[in-house]
Structure formats: structure tokens, C-alpha cells
Design an enzyme around this catalytic site. Structure first.
Site, PDB file in Angstrom:
ATOM      1  N   ASN A  57       0.832  -1.206   0.000  1.00  0.00           N
ATOM      2  CA  ASN A  57       0.000   0.000   0.000  1.00  0.00           C
ATOM      3  C   ASN A  57       0.866   1.256   0.000  1.00  0.00           C
ATOM      4  OD1 ASN A  57      -2.749  -0.237  -0.247  1.00  0.00           O
ATOM      5  ND2 ASN A  57      -3.085  -0.737   1.900  1.00  0.00           N
ATOM      6  N   GLU A  90      -6.521  -6.970   5.135  1.00  0.00           N
ATOM      7  CA  GLU A  90      -5.983  -7.810   4.070  1.00  0.00           C
ATOM      8  C   GLU A  90      -6.026  -9.281   4.489  1.00  0.00           C
ATOM      9  OE1 GLU A  90      -4.224  -5.865   6.052  1.00  0.00           O
ATOM     10  OE2 GLU A  90      -2.261  -6.699   6.539  1.00  0.00           O
TER      11      GLU A  90
END
Lengths: 212, 321
Positions: B199, B235
Site C-alpha cells: 500500500n 488484508e
């Protein structure tokens, strides 16, 4: 209103715990999972008081107040009574779904679920009355269960009994998995039925004491 | 000597045979004394064979069943019993027709057993059987439609797979099923390795795309309808595999790990491989280790933690309890 001696009270609680114990065993066999039931307390109150009590108690627990599910059966013989198993509507939904193992719940009990609820009531009520009949050494006959939804007053009045009738009220703790559901069984008794019941209790106690 | 038959008896007889429900009367010794046409047709046992027969000789599989107990209650204790379809399904071997009988596709039944008093004889009992197949079908449809409607609130907004709420309901249902049927239930906890670094390096839009791609690829590997992959947290994904033992679950986890790696999503900070990988923790609830849901999830979590600690892009197994 009706005073029970400690002995009478304990005897009745013991009898009803044997009854619901048998009912729990039948229900466990039905769903292949342990169902536990107990009767922690009983009380005699007037029908009007019972309706008020149920209304307030059940409403305090239920999200949508007032609506109560009831399964009733009429019994006659050694004493006559309308026996009614009652839960707040949302608790009866939970109970049936736990028993049936269904997770998709609709807003209300479907026809099939109402019938399952009737069967649960049938098992519990027959077991309670059956144990009473057994210890009283008397015969009682019963009708088929009927399903009702309504206010506590409507449910308690399904038999058309007088508001001055007496109600023998059982608290029932029902446990399946980690869920605990509190319900009530009401035995609606008119004055002569109440008299018959008290007489049977005393005979039973006399016999039990005599044997001891 | 001639006997004059009461004509009302003939009428009762005709009515009994015309009704669209099964009616059986047993005497006090549980012998069949009445068997209507509906029973002959759906049980495929003719009246002359049924009459006089012992009930359990006709239906030996019902010995010790709730029907058996209900008959006992009626004959001995004078209590009627109701056996609902929801709780008893189809206790009697009754069929719509011969073809259904060959497939053992039974009529769905609602049964009532009531005591019957008979003059000058010990008590009998009446068994009434209603065919509720249509109502059962209708409610099944209603439930399926409700499920479709509800599944829209059960889906994860980003990836489209099941959300955490759906997971909670499904694990509860599968846990109950495993307990009742004594079947194993496996749970996989799947976590994308170094996702924060992904990310940070590639940006959140790329991060979202990565989640969508991984979720679609991995959920696409499930073949059975009861299998479920859900987005458990950021996640992290969870996979519920009913009727799956530890060996099968580990095999599945290894296939999933390999599939994620084969997606070859470039990850500059993704460890040695340079692509996005996943770590997986496996735990199984078995008859030998009949743990509750929290313990099962805890074990899968611990296994996942170990997979991370032992270098990531790997599968670890933890026995719960």
C-alpha cells in the site's frame, strides 16, 4: 392468593423438573444435540396478575414488546387445566431456529415453524402433565396443541377462562448450545381444579412421607 | 342369520377412504385395525396386508423413534402428540408414486397421533399423516429468495466476496452442522504478506486492486456450495471448509498459497519472490478435538502467526484446544 407450604412448593418444583428433564431428553434426541431445561421457580397468581407479569417481564426482554407466542393444550381428568407454553415472539423465533438448525430467519414464524413450535410445546406440556399424572397416580387426557400469537392477556384467555381463574406459573430455563432462553408455562385453573390439584399434591406428599 | 348393516357405517367407510390424508388406527397391542386408501396408495401396502399387522412389523425403521414414543404416549398415557415436518422431516416411507419410491424420495409429513376411546376395548390410537410437501417447497423458495436479498448486505463492498457478518453466520451454521453430524470442519486464515508495504509503495488504489484480484482468484478455487471465503479484516481472509479434515485442508491451503503466488502481482517490497504472496494458518475441528468456534478461530490465527514468523508465503497447521 394461594399459599403453598414450603414442602408443597418443593414437591411441585421437583415434579416439574423431572417432567422438563424428560422433555429435554426427547428434544435432544430429536435434534442430536444437548438440550437442557429446568424449572427454577413456580408461583400461584391470578390470571389478571399473570397477564400483567408476563406482559411486563416479557416486554422487558423482547425488542418488540407485547407480542407473545403461545402453545396451548387442554387437559382433563384428575384436575382440569389449560396448559400454555409461552415465549416472547422473538425468543420463540430463536428457539425454533435453534431447534430446526435454520439460519435464514424471516420476520415471523412460517407455517412450518409454527408447527415445530407446537411440537416443542406438545413435548414440554405432555412431559409436565405426564409427570404430574404419574406421581398423582391419576389419569389425565389431553387435546392436540394449538398455536397462538397475541398479548399475554389474549393468550391466557384463549380457553375462555374467567379472569378470576388462578394460574400456576412455571419459569422454564431452556438452553441449547450457548443460547439461553427463558419461557413460561402457565396452568390455568378454576377454583375446583385448584382444589383438586392441591388435594393431589397433599396425597402425594403423604405417600412420599409414609414411604420415607 | 342375516345381519343388517348400519348404512352410516358404509358412509363413514367411504369418507375415510376419500380423505386426502393418511389414517391408521392401532389397537392397544399396536395392531393395525384401520388403514385407509390414502395409506395403501402412498405406503404401497394394500389394506389386506396392513390389517392385523403389528405396526413395527410394517415400519421396522420406526422402532425407538419419536413416532414409536408418540404411540406409546397415546395408548398408555392418553396424550396426543404432534410431529412437525421441520423437526421430524419424513418419518414414514410414504411416496407420491412408484418412481419416487424407487428413489426413496418421501412425501414431507406432518403427523398427529391421538388416543381414541373405544367402547368395550382398551384404548386405541389414531395416526394422521398430512402430506406437506407443497408447503415445504414454498417455504424453501421463500427462504432462498430471502437469502438472495440478504446476501446483498452480506457481501464485502470492495471485493464482492462474503463479508465478516456473513462469515459469522456461516461459521455458526457449519459449526452446528459439524457437531450434529460428527463431521470435521476446517478453517483457513489467509493474510497477504507485507500488504502495508505494498500500500505504502504502490498507493491505496493499487492496494484495493490487489485485494480484489486476490479475493477473486482464491474464492474461485472453491467448488462446493457450503465452502465460503470471506474478507475477515483489512488484508485478511477466512475460508470455511465443511466436511474437510486437516490433511485435505492443508492440501487446499497449499494450492491457495501457490495460486496467489502464480498471480504474479509485482511487489517491490514483497520479500524474496518480488510478487504478492499469502501466509495461511490451518485449524480443524474434529470429533477428537471438538472445540468451540472461538477456539477454532484462535488456533487458525496462531497458525497464521507462525506462518508469518517462519518466513511468510507458507502454510502452518495448528491443532485447536
Amino acid at each position: 392468593m394461594v399459599e403453598l407450604s414450603e414442602l408443597e412448593n418443593d414437591a411441585l418444583i421437583e415434579i416439574f423438573n423431572i417432567g422438563v428433564g424428560q422433555a429435554a431428553a426427547s428434544m435432544s434426541a430429536l435434534v442430536s444435540e444437548e438440550v437442557r431445561m429446568s424449572v427454577p421457580s413456580i408461583s400461584f397468581i391470578s390470571r389478571a396478575d399473570a397477564a400483567r407479569l408476563l406482559g411486563s417481564r416479557l416486554a422487558a426482554e423482547a425488542e418488540a414488546p407485547d407480542r407473545i407466542c403461545g402453545v396451548s393444550q387442554h387437559y382433563e381428568g384428575a384436575f382440569d387445566t389449560d396448559a400454555i407454553l409461552m415465549f416472547p415472539e422473538d425468543k420463540s423465533l430463536e428457539l425454533v431456529r435453534l431447534m430446526v438448525g435454520e439460519t435464514v430467519s424471516l420476520q415471523e414464524l412460517t407455517d412450518m415453524e409454527q408447527e415445530a413450535m407446537c411440537e416443542i410445546g406438545n413435548i414440554i406440556l405432555n412431559a409436565c402433565i405426564g409427570t404430574l399424572a404419574n406421581v398423582f397416580e391419576q389419569e389425565l387426557r389431553g387435546s392436540l396443541p394449538e398455536y397462538h400469537v397475541g398479548t399475554s392477556d389474549e393468550i391466557l384467555g384463549v380457553s375462555g377462562s374467567e379472569p378470576d381463574s388462578v394460574v400456576l406459573m412455571l419459569h422454564i430455563d431452556f438452553a441449547l448450545d450457548k443460547h439461553q432462553i427463558l419461557g413460561y408455562v402457565a396452568f390455568v385453573l378454576d377454583i375446583s381444579a385448584l382444589h383438586d390439584l392441591k388435594e393431589q399434591i397433599n396425597r402425594y406428599i403423604a405417600r412420599a412421607m409414609g414411604q420415607a | 342369520m342375516t345381519t343388517v348393516r348400519d348404512p352410516s357405517l358404509d358412509l363413514l367407510h367411504s369418507v375415510l377412504n376419500a380423505v386426502t390424508l393418511g389414517a391408521v388406527v392401532l389397537d392397544h397391542d399396536r395392531r393395525v385395525v384401520l388403514w385407509n386408501d390414502w395409506m395403501s396408495e402412498h405406503a404401497q401396502i394394500p389394506q389386506q396386508q396392513a390389517l392385523g399387522a403389528d405396526f413395527l412389523a410394517l415400519f421396522p425403521a420406526l422402532r425407538g423413534s419419536r413416532v414409536d414414543a408418540a404411540i406409546d404416549q397415546a395408548l398408555r398415557h392418553h396424550f396426543p402428540s404432534l410431529l412437525s415436518q421441520s423437526l421430524n422431516k419424513a418419518p414414514f416411507p410414504l411416496y407420491a408414486n412408484a418412481a419416487a419410491a424407487r428413489l426413496d424420495d418421501r412425501l414431507q409429513q406432518a403427523v398427529a397421533v391421538t388416543p381414541v376411546d373405544v367402547a368395550n376395548a382398551p384404548r386405541h390410537c389414531l395416526i394422521q399423516i398430512n402430506d406437506v410437501s407443497i408447503a415445504v417447497g414454498r417455504e424453501k423458495l421463500l427462504r432462498e429468495q430471502t437469502l438472495v436479498l440478504r446476501s446483498q448486505t452480506f457481501a464485502d463492498g470492495l471485493t464482492g466476496i462474503a463479508n465478516r457478518r456473513h462469515f459469522d453466520v456461516a461459521i455458526e451454521r457449519e459449526h452446528r452442522r459439524a457437531r450434529r453430524h460428527g463431521t470435521p470442519l476446517s478453517l483457513l486464515m489467509i493474510d497477504i504478506d507485507h500488504f502495508k508495504a505494498y500500500n505504502d509503495h504502490h498507493g491505496h488504489q493499487k492496494g484495493d486492486q490487489c485485494l480484489i484480484q486476490v479475493a477473486a482468484a482464491l474464492s474461485g478455487m472453491l467448488r462446493r456450495s457450503a465452502d465460503l471465503m470471506a474478507r475477515y479484516g483489512g488484508e485478511e481472509f477466512a475460508m470455511i471448509l465443511p466436511d474437510t479434515d486437516t490433511a485435505q485442508a492443508t492440501q487446499m491451503a497449499e494450492a491457495i498459497r501457490a495460486r496467489a503466488e502464480a498471480l504474479a502481482i509485482a511487489h517491490a517490497h514483497g520479500g524474496n519472490s518480488g510478487v504478492v504472496t499469502v501466509s495461511i494458518g490451518v485449524a480443524t475441528r474434529s470429533v477428537a478435538s471438538a472445540v468451540n468456534i472461538d477456539t477454532l478461530i484462535g488456533a487458525a490465527d496462531r497458525a497464521l502467526y507462525r506462518a508469518k514468523k517462519n518466513g511468510r508465503n507458507r502454510v502452518e497447521v495448528q491443532t485447536p484446544g
